[in-house]
Scaffold this motif. Structure first.
Motif, PDB file in Angstrom:
ATOM      1  N   ASP A 103      33.169  36.028  -7.276  1.00 61.67           N
ATOM      2  CA  ASP A 103      34.138  37.009  -7.774  1.00 61.67           C
ATOM      3  C   ASP A 103      33.568  37.846  -8.918  1.00 61.67           C
ATOM      4  O   ASP A 103      34.020  38.967  -9.153  1.00 61.67           O
ATOM      5  N   VAL A 104      32.584  37.292  -9.609  1.00 66.52           N
ATOM      6  CA  VAL A 104      31.937  38.046 -10.689  1.00 66.52           C
ATOM      7  C   VAL A 104      31.250  39.287 -10.126  1.00 66.52           C
ATOM      8  O   VAL A 104      31.130  40.304 -10.817  1.00 66.52           O
ATOM      9  N   LEU A 105      30.822  39.218  -8.872  1.00 66.20           N
ATOM     10  CA  LEU A 105      30.139  40.338  -8.219  1.00 66.20           C
ATOM     11  C   LEU A 105      31.082  41.104  -7.288  1.00 66.20           C
ATOM     12  O   LEU A 105      30.635  41.728  -6.326  1.00 66.20           O
ATOM     13  N   ALA A 106      32.368  41.074  -7.574  1.00 64.63           N
ATOM     14  CA  ALA A 106      33.343  41.786  -6.742  1.00 64.63           C
ATOM     15  C   ALA A 106      32.940  43.254  -6.607  1.00 64.63           C
ATOM     16  O   ALA A 106      32.627  43.918  -7.606  1.00 64.63           O
ATOM     17  N   GLY A 107      32.918  43.739  -5.392  1.00 65.58           N
ATOM     18  CA  GLY A 107      32.537  45.119  -5.119  1.00 65.58           C
ATOM     19  C   GLY A 107      31.071  45.308  -4.816  1.00 65.58           C
ATOM     20  O   GLY A 107      30.671  46.351  -4.279  1.00 65.58           O
ATOM     21  N   THR A 108      30.244  44.323  -5.144  1.00 68.45           N
ATOM     22  CA  THR A 108      28.805  44.458  -4.909  1.00 68.45           C
ATOM     23  C   THR A 108      28.484  44.536  -3.424  1.00 68.45           C
ATOM     24  O   THR A 108      27.645  45.344  -2.996  1.00 68.45           O
ATOM     25  N   ALA A 109      29.121  43.711  -2.612  1.00 69.95           N
ATOM     26  CA  ALA A 109      28.840  43.745  -1.171  1.00 69.95           C
ATOM     27  C   ALA A 109      29.130  45.127  -0.597  1.00 69.95           C
ATOM     28  O   ALA A 109      28.347  45.644   0.220  1.00 69.95           O
ATOM     29  N   GLU A 110      30.221  45.737  -1.033  1.00 70.52           N
ATOM     30  CA  GLU A 110      30.580  47.054  -0.536  1.00 70.52           C
ATOM     31  C   GLU A 110      29.602  48.117  -1.015  1.00 70.52           C
ATOM     32  O   GLU A 110      29.223  49.030  -0.253  1.00 70.52           O
TER      33      GLU A 110
END
Length: 332
Positions: A103-110
């Motif tokens: 969750d700390v990297l939320a948005g990273t995959a996108e």
């Protein structure tokens, strides 16, 4: 095995990325102790340092597997120089292995889906490419971050070789598997299984489990360290231990995976592991530690373990963890 009274404090005096694993796996601490330590990975030490150098577009070092502008024909790829370990894939591998909450990297995959392309043929990042090891890391990283990597998962079913393993050189015609490639493949497949990705068809999961077990059997047939054809040792490097493991094979790296798979599958250790386990046991120093034998050459953001010749907390964690698992079943 009982941990020496001096050894446990030494192991606990470490970065949160390592400490929470010591608390959970060696000290037997309850979740109320190790979970808060694990949460600190995002704000302290190695994890915070690596997060701080993430690019605004979600990548690290501007590249997928290599940093932006890296010359694959340049001096950094000369024999012995080592590849750089700073780009996106390796940074994600580190953060995942250190226990960072995704969750700390939320948005990273996108963001990576939008801008990150493989150096090979400019292929889209979450679609993978042709290299077995790269696809294995990406499969596990993607499942961790919630990206759709089902295409990579199917790729492993389609590209398993007849002997049960995989080889990164298949694209150049290789038909015999490699222990390096096979170990990385089964690690990635196990990570995907553990992630229990929502919406994965049961038949796909069954196929992935079957090919993982076949890949693990490929390694077990060789007792993790011997050639199947002659019974001779595969190579001297199988018994040389270094952390981070990166993509390199060693019996300690392989045993760490087999332990994890055994616990996940709820099966006891395979007896064919006995010789490899004794190799790990013999490498333990009189003070209970394992020594860093080398550093894999190549550019890094920062070092996370000691130089060659010094006692390694990371290798000691892995060594004790493997021996505890093996000995618990043998003694039981």
């Amino acid at each position: 095995m009982a941990i020496d009274d001096d050894l446990l404090p030494w192991l606990l005096d470490s970065d949160p990325a390592l400490r929470w694993q010591v608390e959970r796996d060696l000290a037997g601490a309850p979740p109320a102790v190790w979970e808060p330590t694990r949460a600190r990975v995002a704000t302290e030490g190695f994890g915070a340092r690596l997060l701080a150098v993430q690019d605004d577009d979600g990548r690290w070092a501007g590249g997928a597997f290599f940093p932006a502008g890296f010359d694959v024909q340049g001096p950094e790829t000369a024999p012995g120089a080592g590849q750089p370990w700073t780009a996106t894939t390796w940074s994600l591998v580190s953060l995942r292995e250190w226990g960072l909450d995704p969750d700390v990297l939320a948005g990273t995959a996108e963001r990576l889906d939008a801008v990150c392309r493989w150096e090979y043929d400019d292929l889209p990042y979450w679609g993978g490419e042709v290299d077995v090891c790269i696809n294995a890391f990406t499969l596990e990283n993607g499942a961790w971050l919630g990206a759709d990597v089902s295409g990579i998962a199917r790729w492993f079913v389609e590209h398993q070789l007849a002997d049960g393993g995989w080889n990164c050189e298949w694209v150049d015609g290789a038909t015999r598997s490699s222990v390096h490639s096979t170990l990385n493949a089964v690690k990635g497949l196990l990570g995907y299984e553990k992630a229990a990705v929502p919406g994965t068809p049961p038949e796909l999961m069954a196929s992935l489990r079957a090919v993982r077990h076949a890949g693990e059997e490929y390694l077990l047939e060789r007792h993790l360290l011997r050639r199947l054809s002659t019974g001779e040792p595969i190579a001297p490097w199988v018994t040389r231990f270094a952390y981070p493991f990166r993509s390199f094979y060693s019996v300690l790296n392989a045993l760490d995976h087999v332990r994890s798979a055994s616990l996940h599958d709820a099966v006891p250790p395979d007896p064919r592991l006995a010789e490899a386990v004794e190799v790990v046991r013999a490498a333990r120093q009189p003070d209970g530690t394992w020594t860093q034998e080398r550093r894999h050459p190549g550019r890094v953001w920062f070092e996370v373990d000691v130089p060659a010749g010094e006692p390694s907390r990371w290798l000691t964690l892995h060594g004790i963890r493997v021996l505890d698992w093996w000995d618990a079943h043998r003694d039981g």
